[in-house]
Scaffold this motif. Structure first.
Motif, PDB file in Angstrom:
ATOM      1  N   MET A   1      40.859  17.453  65.990  1.00  0.00           N
ATOM      2  CA  MET A   1      40.580  17.212  64.582  1.00  0.00           C
ATOM      3  C   MET A   1      40.283  18.541  63.872  1.00  0.00           C
ATOM      4  O   MET A   1      39.546  19.352  64.419  1.00  0.00           O
ATOM      5  N   PRO A   2      40.835  18.776  62.682  1.00  0.00           N
ATOM      6  CA  PRO A   2      40.549  20.045  62.009  1.00  0.00           C
ATOM      7  C   PRO A   2      39.082  20.112  61.585  1.00  0.00           C
ATOM      8  O   PRO A   2      38.455  19.092  61.332  1.00  0.00           O
ATOM      9  N   ALA A   3      38.552  21.349  61.505  1.00  0.00           N
ATOM     10  CA  ALA A   3      37.163  21.531  61.075  1.00  0.00           C
ATOM     11  C   ALA A   3      37.022  21.036  59.637  1.00  0.00           C
ATOM     12  O   ALA A   3      37.961  21.146  58.849  1.00  0.00           O
ATOM     13  N   PRO A   4      35.868  20.466  59.276  1.00  0.00           N
ATOM     14  CA  PRO A   4      35.706  20.012  57.889  1.00  0.00           C
ATOM     15  C   PRO A   4      35.764  21.191  56.919  1.00  0.00           C
ATOM     16  O   PRO A   4      35.374  22.313  57.257  1.00  0.00           O
ATOM     17  N   SER A   5      36.269  20.928  55.733  1.00  0.00           N
ATOM     18  CA  SER A   5      36.382  22.001  54.740  1.00  0.00           C
ATOM     19  C   SER A   5      35.016  22.327  54.149  1.00  0.00           C
ATOM     20  O   SER A   5      34.338  21.441  53.624  1.00  0.00           O
ATOM     21  N   VAL A   6      34.638  23.574  54.259  1.00  0.00           N
ATOM     22  CA  VAL A   6      33.431  24.048  53.569  1.00  0.00           C
ATOM     23  C   VAL A   6      33.878  25.212  52.692  1.00  0.00           C
ATOM     24  O   VAL A   6      34.282  26.267  53.188  1.00  0.00           O
ATOM     25  N   ILE A   7      33.848  24.966  51.405  1.00  0.00           N
ATOM     26  CA  ILE A   7      34.361  25.959  50.454  1.00  0.00           C
ATOM     27  C   ILE A   7      33.242  26.377  49.502  1.00  0.00           C
ATOM     28  O   ILE A   7      32.606  25.523  48.866  1.00  0.00           O
ATOM     29  N   PHE A   8      33.007  27.669  49.420  1.00  0.00           N
ATOM     30  CA  PHE A   8      32.039  28.189  48.460  1.00  0.00           C
ATOM     31  C   PHE A   8      32.823  28.822  47.311  1.00  0.00           C
ATOM     32  O   PHE A   8      33.602  29.761  47.533  1.00  0.00           O
ATOM     33  N   LEU A   9      32.628  28.308  46.108  1.00  0.00           N
ATOM     34  CA  LEU A   9      33.258  28.930  44.947  1.00  0.00           C
ATOM     35  C   LEU A   9      32.277  29.947  44.379  1.00  0.00           C
ATOM     36  O   LEU A   9      31.130  29.612  44.069  1.00  0.00           O
ATOM     37  N   VAL A  10      32.744  31.185  44.297  1.00  0.00           N
ATOM     38  CA  VAL A  10      31.867  32.275  43.869  1.00  0.00           C
ATOM     39  C   VAL A  10      32.524  32.988  42.684  1.00  0.00           C
ATOM     40  O   VAL A  10      33.729  32.860  42.460  1.00  0.00           O
ATOM     41  N   LEU A  67      19.993  26.869  48.743  1.00  0.00           N
ATOM     42  CA  LEU A  67      21.253  27.109  49.467  1.00  0.00           C
ATOM     43  C   LEU A  67      21.045  26.855  50.968  1.00  0.00           C
ATOM     44  O   LEU A  67      21.840  26.162  51.596  1.00  0.00           O
ATOM     45  N   PHE A  68      19.971  27.395  51.525  1.00  0.00           N
ATOM     46  CA  PHE A  68      19.749  27.242  52.965  1.00  0.00           C
ATOM     47  C   PHE A  68      19.530  25.786  53.358  1.00  0.00           C
ATOM     48  O   PHE A  68      19.847  25.387  54.467  1.00  0.00           O
ATOM     49  N   ALA A  94      26.406  36.792  53.363  1.00  0.00           N
ATOM     50  CA  ALA A  94      26.671  36.726  54.806  1.00  0.00           C
ATOM     51  C   ALA A  94      26.536  35.286  55.295  1.00  0.00           C
ATOM     52  O   ALA A  94      27.356  34.801  56.084  1.00  0.00           O
ATOM     53  N   TRP A  95      25.523  34.593  54.791  1.00  0.00           N
ATOM     54  CA  TRP A  95      25.290  33.185  55.196  1.00  0.00           C
ATOM     55  C   TRP A  95      26.512  32.335  54.851  1.00  0.00           C
ATOM     56  O   TRP A  95      26.983  31.540  55.658  1.00  0.00           O
ATOM     57  N   MET A  96      27.027  32.534  53.657  1.00  0.00           N
ATOM     58  CA  MET A  96      28.183  31.739  53.210  1.00  0.00           C
ATOM     59  C   MET A  96      29.453  32.118  53.983  1.00  0.00           C
ATOM     60  O   MET A  96      30.229  31.249  54.387  1.00  0.00           O
ATOM     61  N   GLY A 100      31.729  29.062  55.859  1.00  0.00           N
ATOM     62  CA  GLY A 100      32.848  28.440  55.158  1.00  0.00           C
ATOM     63  C   GLY A 100      33.781  29.486  54.588  1.00  0.00           C
ATOM     64  O   GLY A 100      33.689  30.675  54.904  1.00  0.00           O
ATOM     65  N   VAL A 101      34.668  29.012  53.743  1.00  0.00           N
ATOM     66  CA  VAL A 101      35.617  29.918  53.088  1.00  0.00           C
ATOM     67  C   VAL A 101      35.105  30.175  51.669  1.00  0.00           C
ATOM     68  O   VAL A 101      34.875  29.230  50.905  1.00  0.00           O
ATOM     69  N   ALA A 102      34.913  31.435  51.349  1.00  0.00           N
ATOM     70  CA  ALA A 102      34.484  31.773  49.993  1.00  0.00           C
ATOM     71  C   ALA A 102      35.727  32.052  49.147  1.00  0.00           C
ATOM     72  O   ALA A 102      36.634  32.776  49.574  1.00  0.00           O
ATOM     73  N   VAL A 103      35.763  31.448  47.986  1.00  0.00           N
ATOM     74  CA  VAL A 103      36.885  31.659  47.067  1.00  0.00           C
ATOM     75  C   VAL A 103      36.319  32.262  45.779  1.00  0.00           C
ATOM     76  O   VAL A 103      35.476  31.648  45.115  1.00  0.00           O
ATOM     77  N   TRP A 104      36.789  33.450  45.466  1.00  0.00           N
ATOM     78  CA  TRP A 104      36.324  34.145  44.247  1.00  0.00           C
ATOM     79  C   TRP A 104      37.154  33.670  43.065  1.00  0.00           C
ATOM     80  O   TRP A 104      38.382  33.845  43.042  1.00  0.00           O
ATOM     81  N   LEU A 105      36.491  33.044  42.112  1.00  0.00           N
ATOM     82  CA  LEU A 105      37.156  32.677  40.868  1.00  0.00           C
ATOM     83  C   LEU A 105      36.915  33.823  39.894  1.00  0.00           C
ATOM     84  O   LEU A 105      35.798  34.053  39.442  1.00  0.00           O
ATOM     85  N   ASP A 106      37.995  34.522  39.627  1.00  0.00           N
ATOM     86  CA  ASP A 106      37.919  35.711  38.787  1.00  0.00           C
ATOM     87  C   ASP A 106      38.496  35.371  37.413  1.00  0.00           C
ATOM     88  O   ASP A 106      39.394  34.536  37.299  1.00  0.00           O
ATOM     89  N   ALA A 107      37.973  35.972  36.387  1.00  0.00           N
ATOM     90  CA  ALA A 107      38.516  35.751  35.038  1.00  0.00           C
ATOM     91  C   ALA A 107      38.197  36.978  34.197  1.00  0.00           C
ATOM     92  O   ALA A 107      37.218  37.686  34.475  1.00  0.00           O
TER      93      ALA A 107
END
Ligand code: S3P
Length: 173
Positions: A1-10, A67-68, A94-96, A100-107
């Motif tokens: 089974m694939p690992a559950p998605s943990v996504i941090f939007l930063v 967060l913790f 570092a904790w994030m 999980g996968v951190a995704v940088w939303l840039d604008a």
């Protein structure tokens, strides 16, 4: 089974973390957490009230504690919309990155200024020079996220779809 998605939007204030996060969580079929909302929920005060009454340092302590506390919620997968300063803190970053996968939303700052109301709800949302300084100060930290999306010209649904697609490709290797 694939690992559950943990996504941090930063990323910076007004980059779309909350609106895109909701859409992305529904595409991934996982829960959505908005860190600022959770801080407000735990504290019983808005972010701006915490800043005004206790100062930024105490806000950052609360941000870290909340967060913790998410640790167990991550087991089933989640999309977490962080605050603009969360990923700028080396320990929280570092904790994030470990969990999980951190995704940088840039604008661009032009897009950000168009989106964000100067209504006092974001205590660090100052004039253009202040925004430029804060953005420059945080850019290097945000760029440590392994994925980046420019959200300047997309609506939340389209951005979430593009991120979902990129995450699926990444998972396939
Ligand atoms: C902050 C951004 C805000 C909120 C607080 C501090 C920052 O979150 O956490 O006002 O340091 O940039 P958003 O990025 O969701 O506006």
């Amino acid at each position: 089974m694939p690992a559950p998605s943990v996504i941090f939007l930063v990323g910076f204030m007004g980059s779309g973390k909350t609106s895109i996060g909701r859409e992305l969580a529904s595409l991934l079929d996982v829960g959505f957490v908005d860190l600022d909302e959770l801080i407000t929920h735990h504290d019983g005060r808005t972010v701006s009230a915490i800043f005004a009454e206790d100062g930024e340092l105490r806000f950052r302590e609360r941000e870290r504690a909340v967060l913790f506390k998410l640790e167990s919620a991550l087991a089933t997968g989640a999309v977490i919309a962080t605050g603009g300063g969360t990923f700028a803190d080396p320990a929280l970053r570092a904790w994030m990155l470990e969990r999980g996968v951190a995704v940088w939303l840039d604008a661009t700052l032009d897009a950000i200024e168009r989106r964000v109301a100067r209504d006092g709800s974001r205590p660090l949302f100052g004039d253009r020079a202040a925004l430029e300084a804060l953005h420059a100060q945080r850019r290097d930290a945000y760029s440590e996220a392994p994925m980046r999306f420019d959200t300047s010209a997309t609506d939340p649904a389209a951005a979430a779809l593009a991120i979902h697609r990129a995450l699926s490709q990444r998972a396939r290797g």
